[in-house]
Design a protein around this motif. Structure first.
Motif, PDB file in Angstrom:
ATOM      1  N   GLY A 178      10.974 -15.535  19.828  1.00 14.70           N
ATOM      2  CA  GLY A 178      10.896 -14.622  18.690  1.00 14.70           C
ATOM      3  C   GLY A 178      12.048 -13.648  18.632  1.00 14.70           C
ATOM      4  N   TYR A 179      13.185 -14.038  19.173  1.00 20.31           N
ATOM      5  CA  TYR A 179      14.396 -13.206  19.185  1.00 20.31           C
ATOM      6  C   TYR A 179      14.138 -11.853  19.843  1.00 20.31           C
ATOM      7  CZ  TYR A 179      16.137 -16.846  16.129  1.00 20.31           C
ATOM      8  OH  TYR A 179      16.515 -18.063  15.620  1.00 20.31           O
ATOM      9  N   SER A 180      13.394 -11.910  20.957  1.00 22.24           N
ATOM     10  CA  SER A 180      13.146 -10.719  21.773  1.00 22.24           C
ATOM     11  C   SER A 180      14.306 -10.521  22.741  1.00 22.24           C
ATOM     12  CB  SER A 180      11.843 -10.886  22.563  1.00 22.24           C
ATOM     13  OG  SER A 180      11.776  -9.976  23.648  1.00 22.24           O
ATOM     14  N   VAL A 181      14.996  -9.401  22.646  1.00 26.04           N
ATOM     15  CA  VAL A 181      16.118  -9.125  23.537  1.00 26.04           C
ATOM     16  C   VAL A 181      15.622  -8.905  24.960  1.00 26.04           C
ATOM     17  CG1 VAL A 181      18.059  -7.577  24.009  1.00 26.04           C
ATOM     18  CG2 VAL A 181      17.513  -8.194  21.656  1.00 26.04           C
ATOM     19  N   LYS A 182      14.443  -8.334  25.112  1.00 19.98           N
ATOM     20  CA  LYS A 182      13.876  -8.157  26.448  1.00 19.98           C
ATOM     21  C   LYS A 182      13.644  -9.509  27.116  1.00 19.98           C
ATOM     22  CE  LYS A 182      10.756  -5.008  27.255  1.00 19.98           C
ATOM     23  NZ  LYS A 182       9.532  -4.180  27.142  1.00 19.98           N
ATOM     24  N   SER A 183      13.117 -10.468  26.371  1.00 21.36           N
ATOM     25  CA  SER A 183      12.905 -11.806  26.928  1.00 21.36           C
ATOM     26  C   SER A 183      14.240 -12.471  27.267  1.00 21.36           C
ATOM     27  CB  SER A 183      12.133 -12.674  25.938  1.00 21.36           C
ATOM     28  OG  SER A 183      10.827 -12.175  25.734  1.00 21.36           O
ATOM     29  N   LEU A 184      15.240 -12.247  26.431  1.00 11.11           N
ATOM     30  CA  LEU A 184      16.569 -12.796  26.692  1.00 11.11           C
ATOM     31  C   LEU A 184      17.152 -12.201  27.965  1.00 11.11           C
ATOM     32  CD1 LEU A 184      19.068 -14.452  25.854  1.00 11.11           C
ATOM     33  CD2 LEU A 184      19.746 -12.525  24.398  1.00 11.11           C
ATOM     34  N   LEU A 185      17.015 -10.899  28.146  1.00 12.87           N
ATOM     35  CA  LEU A 185      17.498 -10.243  29.358  1.00 12.87           C
ATOM     36  C   LEU A 185      16.811 -10.798  30.598  1.00 12.87           C
ATOM     37  CD1 LEU A 185      17.788  -6.472  28.391  1.00 12.87           C
ATOM     38  CD2 LEU A 185      19.616  -7.898  29.318  1.00 12.87           C
ATOM     39  N   LYS A 186      15.503 -10.968  30.518  1.00 10.13           N
ATOM     40  CA  LYS A 186      14.770 -11.497  31.671  1.00 10.13           C
ATOM     41  C   LYS A 186      15.202 -12.925  31.967  1.00 10.13           C
ATOM     42  CE  LYS A 186      10.206 -12.294  33.630  1.00 10.13           C
ATOM     43  NZ  LYS A 186       8.737 -12.314  33.426  1.00 10.13           N
ATOM     44  N   ARG A 187      15.390 -13.734  30.932  1.00  9.94           N
ATOM     45  CA  ARG A 187      15.794 -15.123  31.138  1.00  9.94           C
ATOM     46  C   ARG A 187      17.173 -15.188  31.817  1.00  9.94           C
ATOM     47  NH1 ARG A 187      13.465 -19.475  29.271  1.00  9.94           N
ATOM     48  NH2 ARG A 187      12.210 -18.272  27.774  1.00  9.94           N
ATOM     49  N   ILE A 188      18.085 -14.310  31.402  1.00 11.42           N
ATOM     50  CA  ILE A 188      19.418 -14.288  32.014  1.00 11.42           C
ATOM     51  C   ILE A 188      19.332 -13.842  33.466  1.00 11.42           C
ATOM     52  CG2 ILE A 188      21.658 -13.111  32.011  1.00 11.42           C
ATOM     53  CD1 ILE A 188      21.476 -13.043  28.946  1.00 11.42           C
ATOM     54  N   THR A 189      18.657 -12.730  33.715  1.00  9.20           N
ATOM     55  CA  THR A 189      18.682 -12.114  35.048  1.00  9.20           C
ATOM     56  C   THR A 189      17.816 -12.826  36.076  1.00  9.20           C
ATOM     57  OG1 THR A 189      16.983 -10.545  34.267  1.00  9.20           O
ATOM     58  CG2 THR A 189      19.282  -9.809  34.218  1.00  9.20           C
ATOM     59  N   THR A 190      16.942 -13.725  35.665  1.00 11.04           N
ATOM     60  CA  THR A 190      16.146 -14.489  36.634  1.00 11.04           C
ATOM     61  C   THR A 190      16.648 -15.926  36.769  1.00 11.04           C
ATOM     62  OG1 THR A 190      14.527 -15.039  34.893  1.00 11.04           O
ATOM     63  CG2 THR A 190      14.048 -13.130  36.297  1.00 11.04           C
ATOM     64  N   SER A 191      17.774 -16.229  36.148  1.00 15.21           N
ATOM     65  CA  SER A 191      18.315 -17.584  36.186  1.00 15.21           C
ATOM     66  C   SER A 191      19.379 -17.721  37.277  1.00 15.21           C
ATOM     67  CB  SER A 191      18.927 -17.939  34.833  1.00 15.21           C
ATOM     68  OG  SER A 191      19.655 -19.143  34.919  1.00 15.21           O
ATOM     69  N   LYS A 192      19.385 -18.866  37.950  1.00 20.82           N
ATOM     70  CA  LYS A 192      20.403 -19.126  38.973  1.00 20.82           C
ATOM     71  C   LYS A 192      21.805 -19.170  38.360  1.00 20.82           C
ATOM     72  CE  LYS A 192      17.414 -21.774  42.106  1.00 20.82           C
ATOM     73  NZ  LYS A 192      17.205 -23.092  42.765  1.00 20.82           N
ATOM     74  N   SER A 193      21.901 -19.598  37.119  1.00 17.50           N
ATOM     75  CA  SER A 193      23.211 -19.716  36.473  1.00 17.50           C
ATOM     76  C   SER A 193      23.913 -18.361  36.364  1.00 17.50           C
ATOM     77  CB  SER A 193      23.050 -20.325  35.079  1.00 17.50           C
ATOM     78  OG  SER A 193      22.554 -21.641  35.155  1.00 17.50           O
ATOM     79  N   TYR A 194      23.131 -17.300  36.232  1.00 20.64           N
ATOM     80  CA  TYR A 194      23.715 -15.964  36.084  1.00 20.64           C
ATOM     81  C   TYR A 194      24.439 -15.534  37.360  1.00 20.64           C
ATOM     82  CZ  TYR A 194      23.904 -10.879  35.374  1.00 20.64           C
ATOM     83  OH  TYR A 194      24.309  -9.580  35.259  1.00 20.64           O
TER      84      TYR A 194
END
Length: 398
Positions: free
Chosen positions: A369-385
């Motif tokens: 739903g274009y949630s920036v909070k969800s985007l931040l969490k997805r980035i910061t909990t990903s190994k790729s980051y």
């Protein structure tokens, strides 16, 4: 490092014969040190893959904290790093959740959008006090704060759809801003109040805030070209070429020109082959904001002539600033730009627009739903980051 700074102080004190001057030299050397100017990320051998490296725990902690809080790690995060928690999936997620639940998250969000919208330029903002007497120091300061408060409230407090930042009428207001917006503000001087523009108002989205409008204008007049270029580059990540060095602005700036409106004056550029290419991608957007003067104040006429605010954004036609806001909201480039900018800001790495990792983030940004909070969490909990290159040390500007 500390001993070397103290040695500089001692040597400078002995050489100059003054402890004060010696201390000055020591502090100057500290401010020029790469360890002060840069965030240095250290790597270590990856125990799972002997041919690869990984960020060490403290570098992960720093990367998290500077992104989410715009400051150095707190004691809890340093303890988690010391205990080896940040190299485990559960430990990393627990710390990300804790940090995102903190009020400090607003500081990180504000820092990112201040960078994205180039709000550092407020330090140099000037307006002609004769033409815009209401736009004083307080209004300039509050204009920047208004947009950052609106963004933080929308993204964090409401966890709302990022795209709605360009169509929302909800914002915050002070008395200094009320003078320019021409609205009544009940809040005591120096304080903020929630405010919502009426449904029929031309003010929709942060692109119609005083901050965006005044920053992307000239000291004594508005600029459809500057505003259109700002939307293209800041919000859509589309580069606008620099103007040729020999552009003739005399026709546009001529006070005796028979052209009464900015649209009429810009016709000179649209018919010039050297100028037309750039102006075609900026002016139809910026002209939609011509109901707002160089200080962001509302106007229906310019020099006694009714202002035509119609235009188009990438083939989507609109009649005014309300339509522009909707076109921005529904443009896929708007959300893709946010993802690109946020990842580049977070990692210091600029990826190609077709990179699979960015495609993954874009797809899930939509699903969430274009949630920036969800985007931040997805980035910061990903190994790729946290993936690193074979280099022993990576650095990025503070």
């Amino acid at each position: 490092e500390m001993h070397s700074r103290l040695a500089i102080v001692q040597e400078a004190t002995d050489s100059l014969g003054s402890f004060s001057d010696g201390l000055t030299m020591g502090l100057a050397s500290l401010l020029m040190s790469p360890k002060f100017l840069f965030i240095t990320e250290a790597v270590e051998p990856d125990p799972v893959n002997s041919d690869a490296n990984r960020l060490n725990e403290y570098s992960i902690a720093s990367r998290l904290s500077f992104l989410l809080w715009n400051t150095a790690p707190d004691d809890a995060l340093l303890t988690a790093a010391e205990n080896g928690e940040l190299h485990t999936e559960a430990g990393l997620e627990a710390n990300v959740v804790r940090m995102m639940d903190s009020p400090r998250l607003k500081t990180g969000i504000r820092a990112f959008f201040s960078d994205m919208l180039e709000f550092s330029e407020f330090d140099f903002l000037e307006k002609d006090s004769v033409i815009y007497p209401a736009f004083g120091v307080a209004a300039g300061r509050d204009a920047k704060e208004q947009t950052l408060r609106t963004i933080a409230h929308h993204i964090i407090d409401l966890d709302a759809d990022y795209r709605d930042l360009f169509t929302t009428r909800k914002t915050f207001m002070t008395r200094a801003l009320g003078l320019i917006y021409r609205v009544q503000v009940e809040a005591p001087r120096g304080t903020w109040q929630l405010y919502e523009f009426p449904p029929d108002d031309h003010r929709v989205g942060i692109q119609t805030h005083l901050g965006f409008l005044s920053l992307n204008s000239h000291p004594g007049r508005s600029s459809p070209t500057l505003r259109g270029a700002a939307i293209r580059e800041m919000l859509l990540c589309q580069k606008v070429p620099d103007p040729p060095p020999d552009v003739d602005f005399s026709g546009f700036n001529d006070p005796d020109s028979p052209a009464k409106t900015a649209r009429e004056r810009l016709d000179a550029h649209s018919t010039n082959a050297a100028c037309a290419g750039c102006h075609r991608i900026t002016d139809p957007i910026g002209l939609a904001l011509e109901n707002f003067d160089g200080a962001g104040q509302f106007q229906l006429e310019e020099n006694g002539v009714y202002i035509d605010t119609s235009g188009d954004l990438d083939g989507i036609l609109f009649e005014d600033s309300v339509g522009l806001g909707l076109a921005l909201r529904n443009n896929p480039a708007t959300t893709a730009c946010l993802v690109n900018r946020l990842y580049a800001y977070a990692s210091g790495a600029i990826l190609p627009s077709r990179d699979p990792w960015l495609a993954y983030l874009n797809d899930n940004f939509a699903k969430d739903g274009y949630s920036v909070k969800s985007l931040l969490k997805r980035i910061t909990t990903s190994k790729s980051y946290y993936a690193v290159s074979p280099a022993d040390t990576l650095s990025k500007e503070k």
